[in-house]
Structures are given as C-alpha cells and as structure tokens.
Design a protein around this motif. Structure first.
Motif, mmCIF file in Angstrom:
data_model
loop_
_atom_site.group_PDB
_atom_site.id
_atom_site.type_symbol
_atom_site.label_atom_id
_atom_site.label_comp_id
_atom_site.label_asym_id
_atom_site.label_seq_id
_atom_site.Cartn_x
_atom_site.Cartn_y
_atom_site.Cartn_z
ATOM 1 N N ILE A 130 56.029 34.654 44.375
ATOM 2 C CA ILE A 130 55.056 33.719 43.803
ATOM 3 C C ILE A 130 54.296 34.392 42.659
ATOM 4 C CG2 ILE A 130 54.790 32.415 45.955
ATOM 5 C CD1 ILE A 130 51.944 34.013 46.006
ATOM 6 N N ASP A 131 53.943 33.591 41.664
ATOM 7 C CA ASP A 131 53.131 34.094 40.553
ATOM 8 C C ASP A 131 51.695 34.238 41.023
ATOM 9 O OD1 ASP A 131 55.113 34.212 38.621
ATOM 10 O OD2 ASP A 131 54.886 32.087 38.115
ATOM 11 N N VAL A 132 51.109 35.388 40.698
ATOM 12 C CA VAL A 132 49.721 35.609 41.101
ATOM 13 C C VAL A 132 48.874 36.062 39.918
ATOM 14 C CG1 VAL A 132 50.403 36.205 43.456
ATOM 15 C CG2 VAL A 132 50.054 38.037 41.778
ATOM 16 N N GLY A 133 47.569 35.908 40.102
ATOM 17 C CA GLY A 133 46.617 36.384 39.109
ATOM 18 C C GLY A 133 45.542 37.190 39.809
ATOM 19 N N VAL A 134 44.496 37.506 39.071
ATOM 20 C CA VAL A 134 43.413 38.272 39.667
ATOM 21 C C VAL A 134 42.097 37.591 39.325
ATOM 22 C CG1 VAL A 134 43.316 39.875 37.698
ATOM 23 C CG2 VAL A 134 42.435 40.609 39.915
ATOM 24 N N SER A 135 41.193 37.597 40.301
ATOM 25 C CA SER A 135 39.876 36.995 40.130
ATOM 26 C C SER A 135 38.886 38.131 39.877
ATOM 27 C CB SER A 135 39.517 36.222 41.406
ATOM 28 O OG SER A 135 38.206 35.730 41.337
ATOM 29 N N VAL A 136 38.259 38.096 38.712
ATOM 30 C CA VAL A 136 37.410 39.215 38.294
ATOM 31 C C VAL A 136 35.935 38.826 38.418
ATOM 32 C CG1 VAL A 136 36.881 40.821 36.419
ATOM 33 C CG2 VAL A 136 39.213 39.984 36.704
ATOM 34 N N GLY A 137 35.213 39.619 39.172
ATOM 35 C CA GLY A 137 33.799 39.347 39.420
ATOM 36 C C GLY A 137 32.923 39.628 38.206
ATOM 37 N N ILE A 138 31.671 39.250 38.340
ATOM 38 C CA ILE A 138 30.667 39.487 37.303
ATOM 39 C C ILE A 138 30.335 40.981 37.309
ATOM 40 C CG2 ILE A 138 28.228 39.028 36.747
ATOM 41 C CD1 ILE A 138 28.884 36.148 38.038
ATOM 42 N N VAL A 146 35.452 43.724 30.067
ATOM 43 C CA VAL A 146 36.657 43.833 29.227
ATOM 44 C C VAL A 146 37.528 44.998 29.721
ATOM 45 C CG1 VAL A 146 37.499 44.285 26.879
ATOM 46 C CG2 VAL A 146 35.547 42.750 27.234
ATOM 47 N N GLU A 147 36.865 46.075 30.123
ATOM 48 C CA GLU A 147 37.578 47.249 30.640
ATOM 49 C C GLU A 147 38.319 46.910 31.950
ATOM 50 O OE1 GLU A 147 35.796 51.312 32.280
ATOM 51 O OE2 GLU A 147 34.908 50.692 30.355
ATOM 52 N N GLN A 148 37.635 46.171 32.822
ATOM 53 C CA GLN A 148 38.274 45.782 34.095
ATOM 54 C C GLN A 148 39.459 44.872 33.849
ATOM 55 O OE1 GLN A 148 36.284 44.133 37.550
ATOM 56 N NE2 GLN A 148 34.778 45.777 37.497
ATOM 57 N N VAL A 149 39.282 43.901 32.960
ATOM 58 C CA VAL A 149 40.382 42.983 32.657
ATOM 59 C C VAL A 149 41.556 43.777 32.086
ATOM 60 C CG1 VAL A 149 41.120 41.047 31.200
ATOM 61 C CG2 VAL A 149 38.892 40.956 32.355
ATOM 62 N N ALA A 150 41.257 44.727 31.198
ATOM 63 C CA ALA A 150 42.319 45.548 30.597
ATOM 64 C C ALA A 150 43.091 46.291 31.692
ATOM 65 C CB ALA A 150 41.723 46.536 29.599
ATOM 66 N N GLY A 151 42.380 46.796 32.682
ATOM 67 C CA GLY A 151 43.027 47.502 33.787
ATOM 68 C C GLY A 151 43.980 46.589 34.556
ATOM 69 N N TYR A 152 43.526 45.366 34.844
ATOM 70 C CA TYR A 152 44.376 44.427 35.590
ATOM 71 C C TYR A 152 45.583 43.993 34.754
ATOM 72 C CZ TYR A 152 40.737 44.150 39.175
ATOM 73 O OH TYR A 152 39.849 44.447 40.176
ATOM 74 N N ALA A 318 47.454 41.966 44.702
ATOM 75 C CA ALA A 318 48.053 43.012 45.533
ATOM 76 C C ALA A 318 46.993 43.621 46.449
ATOM 77 C CB ALA A 318 48.641 44.093 44.634
ATOM 78 N N SER A 319 47.415 44.160 47.585
ATOM 79 C CA SER A 319 46.459 44.742 48.553
ATOM 80 C C SER A 319 45.538 45.767 47.903
ATOM 81 C CB SER A 319 47.223 45.411 49.689
ATOM 82 O OG SER A 319 48.018 44.457 50.363
ATOM 83 N N GLU A 320 46.083 46.593 46.987
ATOM 84 C CA GLU A 320 45.295 47.694 46.420
ATOM 85 C C GLU A 320 44.149 47.207 45.536
ATOM 86 O OE1 GLU A 320 47.614 50.173 43.804
ATOM 87 O OE2 GLU A 320 47.656 48.602 42.276
ATOM 88 N N ARG A 321 44.185 45.916 45.116
ATOM 89 C CA ARG A 321 43.076 45.371 44.333
ATOM 90 C C ARG A 321 41.834 45.172 45.222
ATOM 91 N NH1 ARG A 321 39.178 42.891 43.596
ATOM 92 N NH2 ARG A 321 38.648 41.082 42.326
ATOM 93 N N TYR A 322 42.060 45.101 46.543
ATOM 94 C CA TYR A 322 40.962 44.866 47.489
ATOM 95 C C TYR A 322 40.626 46.084 48.346
ATOM 96 C CZ TYR A 322 42.647 40.115 46.541
ATOM 97 O OH TYR A 322 43.070 38.967 45.928
ATOM 98 N N TRP A 323 41.675 46.722 48.903
ATOM 99 C CA TRP A 323 41.469 47.706 49.981
ATOM 100 C C TRP A 323 42.071 49.056 49.653
ATOM 101 C CZ3 TRP A 323 38.413 44.499 52.051
ATOM 102 C CH2 TRP A 323 38.750 43.157 52.216
ATOM 103 N N ARG A 324 41.382 50.103 50.090
ATOM 104 C CA ARG A 324 41.949 51.431 49.984
ATOM 105 C C ARG A 324 43.164 51.516 50.908
ATOM 106 N NH1 ARG A 324 39.662 56.178 51.266
ATOM 107 N NH2 ARG A 324 37.793 55.216 52.145
#
Ligand code: OSB
Ligand code: MG
Length: 369
Positions: A130-138, A146-152, A318-324
């Motif tokens: 499935i196609d996924v995206g990422v939800s970026v907080g404030i 911008v740096e966080q978005v660049a990382g994702y 992906a799991s690593e976006r949330y949890w160690r």
C-alpha cells in the motif's frame, strides 16, 4: 469459537520524537492491547485511544474500564463466537469505539489465525503493498519543519501531511511548498479552526494540496459544506466520521469529498469496511488514517488499506518513524509503500520480551458480567 480468557496489556511507549497537533503534544503513547485466548487459539487487538481525551472523548483508562466491565463480558457470553458478530454483541454500550475496535480485532485475529486466512484476504484486500505517507507534527520553528520534511522525503515518503493550527498554517505551508514544489502535500487541522478562518482556509488553494482534513469541529458539518463551496481543494473529514451513518450524512450534505477511515474512530474493522463499501459505491475516494499505533494496530490498518477504494496514501508510516523498537516485527518502508502482511490473522507476532522490557502491565479480565 468461544473466549477462554482475556488479558488487557497496557504499555507506555515513548515516541521517537514528540508529535504536536492543534490539540496538544504527545511524547508517548499509553498503549492498550487486547489479548484473547479462545478454544481455537489466541488473538491480539489494539485500542487506538490515547492517554488524554483530546482527539476525541475516549482515553486509554476509560477504554480499559469499559472493556473490563462491559465489553469483554458481553463477548465472553457468546458461545458461537465469530469476529463478524462482535460488533452487534457490544451494541448496548454507546461510544467507546476504540475499545470496541480493539476487542473485535483480537477476536478476528484469533478466528483468522485458526483458519489460516490473512486479515487482508478476509476483508477483501486487492493489493500486496500500500502507498503510505507521513504525518508531520507542528515544530518549534519553520526551519525545523522543513528539515523534518526533508528527512522523510529522503526516507522515501512521497506524500506528506502537515498538521496546521491557528498561527501555524500559511507560513509553514509556504516554506514547505517552496522547498518541495512537486511533493504531494495535504494538511490536517484536527478541528482546530472556527468559522472566522474560512477565508484563510479557502486561500490554501494556492498550495495545490491533495486535501484539507477536518478544519472545523466534528459536529460542524454545515460549516464544512460551506467551505467546500468556497475552495477548490478537496475537503476530507476525520473526527466527524464515527460510522457509516455519519459518512452518508456528511456526503449528502456536501461536507466532504474524501473520507479518512480509522478503525479505532469508527468502532472496528468491519464498520471501517462498511464505510469503505459505501464510499466505493458512491465513487468517493477514501484513505486510511492512523493513531500512532504499534505493530498490532498498524498490521490491521495496512490490511484495511489494501481494499480497492483506498486510493490516497495512508497515514501509516514505517515502525521506525514512531518507535525505537516496535512490539511486533517492524514495518519497513519500500519506496513509499508498506507490504501487506500475508500471514494468517494480523500476520504479526507480539514480542513478549519487548513488552516486558517496556514494563507492560498485564491484567487478566474477569469474564463474568
Ligand atoms: O488526526 O490523523 C490525525 C495522530 C493522532 C491523532 C490524530 C491524528 C494523528 C495523525 C498521525 O495524524 C497518523 C499516524 O502516523 O499514525
Ligand atoms: Mg486527522
């Protein structure tokens, strides 16, 4: 099938980075898992409620209590238990949809594991990834955003959702759009705006967004319908959509043209599928939302998102976006997709050792009413 015992597992899971929305900041999830033991084997489910009642009315402790006191006893009294009947058995309890979803998920997992059928197959899924995206907080500053978005984007995510709120909308969006002119971008306000933000929200057309998610309060369907006539960008509802009935009402009113489906918000996987089916029949696109789930809830979300009407990328990263360290096998990003588990039931295994390391509390539930 029948229930032999039920265990509720509560575990505090720190997020790899704090997640700020218009309703507050989260640094960890107060996770509640439902573990059922039946005569045909075990099953796991996740209650997507959070520690505080800030996203909606439900919160982890309330869900825990309602499961112990009413939901588990209602399901334990069923002698010919099937996942498909769990929703009806819990109907007497109003609300507590995340708690209900967790219990239904666990029963379905047990049933499908015993039958050797994957959840995606059972639900009618038609894709293997499935196609996924990422939800970026404030974030504290626009530069950090911008740096966080660049990382994702570097990780492979091809769709980004930005959380917005009053005081954090046009300027951060302008900066992200300037840095990523072609990125698939959308925004989510978590019901944080009032009618006086109508003009600003309509002006977001300039950013070429995929959609604007839930700008106004859940009950403000008429306000959403009014905004829909004023802007070219599609509106999507999240918090307003509690059931298939809410969905039909919102669509009939013109309050949205896209629906975010979350298992925990609508009371379970099977109500989620009914919403998908209604939207699919009306050619209304849907996508799968997320609630910062562990691997258990993530597996269910990924299976659901494999149905044909899920046409926008899911908020399932992906799991690593949330949890160690996740409590199941990790979900790993491939391009901008996640693989749909093919194993029986949820297709993931809960790691008891990780739960123990995290200091999980395991509570046996008294099955009697
Ligand atoms: O509104 O979609 C939302 C997380 C917690 C509560 C509400 C929302 C969210 C997200 C994150 O946007 C989605 C995810 O990555 O799980
Ligand atoms: Mg949302």
């Amino acid at each position: 099938m029948r229930l032999q015992s039920v265990e509720l597992v509560r575990v505090a899971m720190p997020l790899v980075r704090p997640f700020r929305t218009s309703f507050g900041v989260q640094e960890a999830r107060d996770v509640l898992l439902v573990h059922v033991i039946t005569d045909v084997g075990e099953g796991w489910g996740e209650c997507a409620a959070h520690a505080e009642p800030f996203y909606n009315e439900e919160f982890t402790e309330s869900a825990l209590l309602v499961l112990q006191r009413w939901l588990v006893p209602a399901v334990a009294s069923m002698t010919d238990l099937r996942g498909a009947d769990v929703g009806a058995a819990m109907q007497q309890v109003k609300g507590y949809r995340a708690a209900k979803a967790g219990l239904e998920m666990a029963v379905l997992d047990a049933e499908l594991r015993a039958a050797g059928v994957s959840l995606a197959t059972y639900l009618g899924g038609t894709r293997e990834a499935i196609d996924v995206g990422v939800s970026v907080g404030i974030t504290p500053t626009i530069d950090q955003l911008v740096e966080q978005v660049a990382g994702y984007v570097a990780d492979g995510y091809q769709r980004v959702k930005l959380k917005i709120m009053s005081g954090w909308d046009v300027l951060p969006l302008r900066a992200v759009r300037a840095a990523f002119p072609h990125l698939a971008l959308q925004v989510d306000a978590n019901a944080g705006y009032r009618a006086d933000a109508m003009d600003m929200l309509a002006s977001l057309d300039e950013f070429g967004l995929l959609m604007i998610e839930q700008p106004f309060a859940p009950e403000e369907l008429a306000l959403h319908a009014q905004l829909a006539t004023r802007c070219a960008t599609a509106l999507c509802l999240d918090e307003s959509i509690l059931s298939v009935v809410h969905t039909a009402m919102a669509l009939d009113m013109g309050a949205c043209s896209i629906v975010n489906i979350k298992v925990g918000r609508v009371g379970g996987l099977l109500e989620a599928r009914r919403i998908h089916d209604l939207c699919h029949a009306r050619t209304v696109p849907v996508w799968c939302g997320g609630m910062l789930e562990t691997g258990v809830g993530r597996a269910a979300n990924v299976a659901l998102a494999s149905l044909p009407g899920f046409v926008y990328p899911a908020d399932i990263s992906a799991s690593e976006r949330y949890w160690r360290r996740d409590i199941t096998e990790s979900f790993v990003l491939r391009g901008s997709t996640l693989a749909v588990p093919a194993g029986a039931g949820l297709g993931v295994t809960v790691d008891d050792e990780v739960l123990a390391e995290l200091g999980a509390r395991r509570m046996a539930v008294d099955l009697r009413e």
